[in-house]
Design an enzyme around this catalytic site. Structure first.
Site, PDB file in Angstrom:
ATOM      1  NE  ARG A  18      -5.651   0.701   5.995  1.00 35.90           N
ATOM      2  CZ  ARG A  18      -6.098  -0.217   5.158  1.00 35.90           C
ATOM      3  NH1 ARG A  18      -5.277  -0.918   4.430  1.00 35.90           N
ATOM      4  NH2 ARG A  18      -7.388  -0.431   5.032  1.00 35.90           N
ATOM      5  CG  ASN A  36      -5.529  -1.657   8.534  1.00 37.33           C
ATOM      6  OD1 ASN A  36      -5.167  -0.636   9.095  1.00 37.33           O
ATOM      7  ND2 ASN A  36      -6.729  -1.771   8.005  1.00 37.33           N
TER       8      ASN A  36
END
Length: 91
Positions: A18, A36
Site C-alpha cells: 500500500r 487491504n
C-alpha cells in the site's frame, strides 16, 4: 478522467504494498485510494489520465520488491470524490 477498481491477489499484504502504491500514484499523478482486504488481497480505486492509470496498473502487476502478484482483476468505476491518493484502513 478514467477510473478503475482493482483487486490485487498474491503476496501483497505485510510487505509495504500500500505504501509503495501511494508513492507510485503520487509520482504518476493518479488519484484514488488503496486498502487491504480481509481476504488477503489489496483493493484500490485509481483514476486519472488514461496513460497514467495504465502505467500504475502495469506497475501493480510487478509491485514492490517483496510482492508476488498472482492476479489482478479490474473493472470500470466512478472517480473518487476526494483529491489525492489515500491509504485507507483495512476493510
Amino acid at each position: 478522467m478514467r477510473a478503475r477498481r482493482v483487486v490485487i491477489a498474491g503476496r501483497v499484504q505485510g510487505i509495504g504494498y500500500r505504501d509503495w502504491m501511494v508513492r507510485e500514484a503520487a509520482r504518476l499523478g493518479v488519484q484514488g485510494w488503496v486498502r487491504n482486504r480481509r481476504d488477503g488481497t489489496v483493493e484500490a480505486l485509481v483514476a486519472g489520465e488514461e496513460a497514467a492509470v495504465q502505467a500504475l496498473l502495469s506497475a501493480c502487476r510487478r509491485g514492490p520488491l517483496l510482492a508476488r502478484v498472482s492476479e489482478i482483476t479490474e473493472e470500470f468505476a466512478d472517480p473518487p470524490e476526494e483529491p489525492g491518493f489515500l491509504r485507507l484502513p483495512s476493510g
